[in-house]
Design an enzyme around this catalytic site. Structure first.
Site, PDB file in Angstrom:
ATOM      1  N   ASP A 107       0.408  65.825  46.836  1.00 25.53           N
ATOM      2  CA  ASP A 107      -0.337  65.190  45.727  1.00 25.53           C
ATOM      3  C   ASP A 107      -0.767  63.792  46.157  1.00 25.53           C
ATOM      4  O   ASP A 107      -0.228  63.223  47.115  1.00 25.53           O
ATOM      5  CB  ASP A 107       0.506  65.109  44.452  1.00 25.53           C
ATOM      6  CG  ASP A 107      -0.298  64.544  43.266  1.00 25.53           C
ATOM      7  OD1 ASP A 107      -1.482  64.909  43.122  1.00 25.53           O
ATOM      8  OD2 ASP A 107       0.234  63.723  42.517  1.00 25.53           O
ATOM      9  N   SER A 108      -1.709  63.234  45.404  1.00 21.72           N
ATOM     10  CA  SER A 108      -2.128  61.860  45.676  1.00 21.72           C
ATOM     11  C   SER A 108      -0.999  60.880  45.373  1.00 21.72           C
ATOM     12  O   SER A 108      -1.025  59.753  45.847  1.00 21.72           O
ATOM     13  CB  SER A 108      -3.328  61.514  44.797  1.00 21.72           C
ATOM     14  OG  SER A 108      -2.948  61.597  43.438  1.00 21.72           O
ATOM     15  N   GLY A 141      -8.822  60.304  41.820  1.00 22.78           N
ATOM     16  CA  GLY A 141      -9.784  60.727  40.799  1.00 22.78           C
ATOM     17  C   GLY A 141     -11.018  59.874  40.692  1.00 22.78           C
ATOM     18  O   GLY A 141     -11.993  60.264  40.056  1.00 22.78           O
ATOM     19  N   CYS A 176      -2.492  69.025  43.180  1.00 22.02           N
ATOM     20  CA  CYS A 176      -3.413  67.955  42.811  1.00 22.02           C
ATOM     21  C   CYS A 176      -4.740  68.614  42.483  1.00 22.02           C
ATOM     22  O   CYS A 176      -5.378  69.228  43.355  1.00 22.02           O
ATOM     23  CB  CYS A 176      -3.571  67.005  44.006  1.00 22.02           C
ATOM     24  SG  CYS A 176      -4.783  65.706  43.750  1.00 22.02           S
ATOM     25  N   ASN A 177      -5.152  68.538  41.230  1.00 23.62           N
ATOM     26  CA  ASN A 177      -6.407  69.169  40.825  1.00 23.62           C
ATOM     27  C   ASN A 177      -7.604  68.512  41.482  1.00 23.62           C
ATOM     28  O   ASN A 177      -8.596  69.161  41.792  1.00 23.62           O
ATOM     29  CB  ASN A 177      -6.564  69.088  39.306  1.00 23.62           C
ATOM     30  CG  ASN A 177      -5.563  69.963  38.607  1.00 23.62           C
ATOM     31  OD1 ASN A 177      -5.821  71.128  38.358  1.00 23.62           O
ATOM     32  ND2 ASN A 177      -4.383  69.434  38.325  1.00 23.62           N
ATOM     33  N   THR A 178      -7.499  67.183  41.666  1.00 24.47           N
ATOM     34  CA  THR A 178      -8.629  66.463  42.229  1.00 24.47           C
ATOM     35  C   THR A 178      -8.895  66.944  43.653  1.00 24.47           C
ATOM     36  O   THR A 178     -10.035  67.240  44.019  1.00 24.47           O
ATOM     37  CB  THR A 178      -8.348  64.951  42.191  1.00 24.47           C
ATOM     38  OG1 THR A 178      -7.972  64.609  40.857  1.00 24.47           O
ATOM     39  CG2 THR A 178      -9.548  64.140  42.609  1.00 24.47           C
ATOM     40  N   GLU A 184       1.112  55.768  37.757  1.00 24.29           N
ATOM     41  CA  GLU A 184       1.561  55.324  39.087  1.00 24.29           C
ATOM     42  C   GLU A 184       2.202  53.937  39.007  1.00 24.29           C
ATOM     43  O   GLU A 184       3.133  53.629  39.727  1.00 24.29           O
ATOM     44  CB  GLU A 184       0.380  55.301  40.082  1.00 24.29           C
ATOM     45  CG  GLU A 184      -0.110  56.679  40.489  1.00 24.29           C
ATOM     46  CD  GLU A 184       0.806  57.407  41.495  1.00 24.29           C
ATOM     47  OE1 GLU A 184       1.320  56.754  42.412  1.00 24.29           O
ATOM     48  OE2 GLU A 184       1.010  58.628  41.323  1.00 24.29           O
ATOM     49  N   CYS A 189      -4.662  67.809  35.382  1.00 25.44           N
ATOM     50  CA  CYS A 189      -4.234  66.827  36.385  1.00 25.44           C
ATOM     51  C   CYS A 189      -2.717  66.896  36.371  1.00 25.44           C
ATOM     52  O   CYS A 189      -2.104  66.882  35.288  1.00 25.44           O
ATOM     53  CB  CYS A 189      -4.720  65.428  36.012  1.00 25.44           C
ATOM     54  SG  CYS A 189      -3.953  64.110  36.987  1.00 25.44           S
ATOM     55  N   THR A 190      -2.122  66.960  37.555  1.00 28.45           N
ATOM     56  CA  THR A 190      -0.667  67.178  37.587  1.00 28.45           C
ATOM     57  C   THR A 190       0.128  65.947  37.123  1.00 28.45           C
ATOM     58  O   THR A 190       1.331  66.037  36.910  1.00 28.45           O
ATOM     59  CB  THR A 190      -0.211  67.615  38.990  1.00 28.45           C
ATOM     60  OG1 THR A 190      -0.707  66.672  39.953  1.00 28.45           O
ATOM     61  CG2 THR A 190      -0.721  69.007  39.311  1.00 28.45           C
ATOM     62  N   HIS A 191      -0.549  64.821  36.977  1.00 27.02           N
ATOM     63  CA  HIS A 191       0.148  63.663  36.389  1.00 27.02           C
ATOM     64  C   HIS A 191       0.345  63.842  34.874  1.00 27.02           C
ATOM     65  O   HIS A 191       1.254  63.260  34.300  1.00 27.02           O
ATOM     66  CB  HIS A 191      -0.656  62.373  36.600  1.00 27.02           C
ATOM     67  CG  HIS A 191      -0.534  61.778  37.980  1.00 27.02           C
ATOM     68  ND1 HIS A 191      -1.079  62.357  39.092  1.00 27.02           N
ATOM     69  CD2 HIS A 191       0.064  60.632  38.407  1.00 27.02           C
ATOM     70  CE1 HIS A 191      -0.837  61.596  40.153  1.00 27.02           C
ATOM     71  NE2 HIS A 191      -0.135  60.539  39.758  1.00 27.02           N
TER      72      HIS A 191
END
Ligand code: DGL
Length: 270
Positions: A7-8, A40, A70-72, A162, A194-196
């Site tokens: 993931d980012s 994103g 991570c969808n982005t 974040e 979005c996984t966040h």
């Protein structure tokens, strides 16, 4: 044996937690590109360059199969990676398809023509890059007809998470839900794309109302990975060690991750 989770930043931990619970005997190596989050707001070339670098690091850690949690990255880079970059003995999978299969009541690999499904009005919450890629709508159109999707780009939410500023994250989620409702007053389902965002799931649900079914990816991806590994046991790589890697400050990232997952997580420099 190891499988990589990319993931980012911290969002992929929501997926990691679910896959660890579903597959307790599989070692997972997590890679968070915290130094470069959020993705994103980046363009597709930038997301591609960063994602391929992170995936290569996971291959070096013995993970032949990497999940882009991570969808982005899944929206902006995965197709290009699969078409021209991933070698034959490695696999990179994204997080979109399991979610869309659940929404469209399909089993894995059901490639029959698109058909009518129960939900007609779907709200999509995602990063600006995911929304502008229209990857969600494209994948949905392969499987369903007559579904109206209203997408809301949720600027700022990933940065706030974040930074550990959950008060700001909550305020932003509420304002993005309000903005969505002005465009689509009565969604039947909402996708946390979005996984966040599962870290804010209760706020989304409360702001949307109980009558809206909120879909998030973690458990759906875990089920789909378990199924994939049963069909492709050879894709568990040679790595035997679990681990957490970050391009950011390991101390800071470990403390946030520990707070989010409510268990001790220790990151090492990637
Ligand atoms: N958690 C990621 C996603 O699912 C990335 C968010 C970001 O870095 O902007 O889209």
């Amino acid at each position: 044996m190891a499988v990589g989770i990319f993931d980012s930043g911290l969002g992929g931990l929501t997926v990691l937690d679910a896959v660890q619970k579903r597959l307790p005997d599989v070692p997972f190596v997590y890679f968070g590109d915290n130094a470069h989050a959020p993705y994103g707001v980046r363009d597709a070339d930038d997301v591609y360059a960063l994602t391929t670098r992170g995936v290569e690091r996971l291959w070096d850690a013995g993970c032949d199969l990497v999940i882009l949690a991570c969808n982005t990255a899944s929206a902006a880079a995965l197709r290009r990676m699969q078409e021209s970059w991933v070698p034959r003995d490695k696999r990179v999978l994204g997080v979109f398809v399991p979610l869309i299969e659940a929404l469209t009541e399909r089993q894995w690999g059901d490639n029959s023509p698109p058909r009518e499904v129960a939900v007609k009005h779907v709200a999509l919450f995602a990063t600006p890059a995911t929304v502008s890629s229209r990857a969600f709508q494209r994948e949905l159109a392969f499987r369903a007809i007559g579904v109206d999707v209203e997408a809301q780009a949720c600027g700022g939410v990933v940065d706030a998470i974040e930074e550990g500023d959950m008060i700001l994250a909550e305020a932003l989620v509420r304002s993005h839900v309000d903005a969505l409702k002005r465009k689509m007053p009565r969604p039947e389902a909402a996708i946390l794309g979005c996984t966040h965002y599962p870290l804010m799931q209760e706020v989304f649900q409360e702001a949307l109302g109980d009558e809206v079914a909120v879909y998030s990816q973690a458990n759906l991806v875990a089920e789909s990975l378990a199924d994939y590994l049963t069909r492709h046991p050879d894709m568990q790589g040679p790595g035997t060690e679990s681990g957490y890697l970050t391009t950011g400050d390991p101390k800071r990232v470990s403390s946030r991750a520990t707070q989010f997952l409510r268990r001790e997580i220790t990151f090492s420099p990637a």
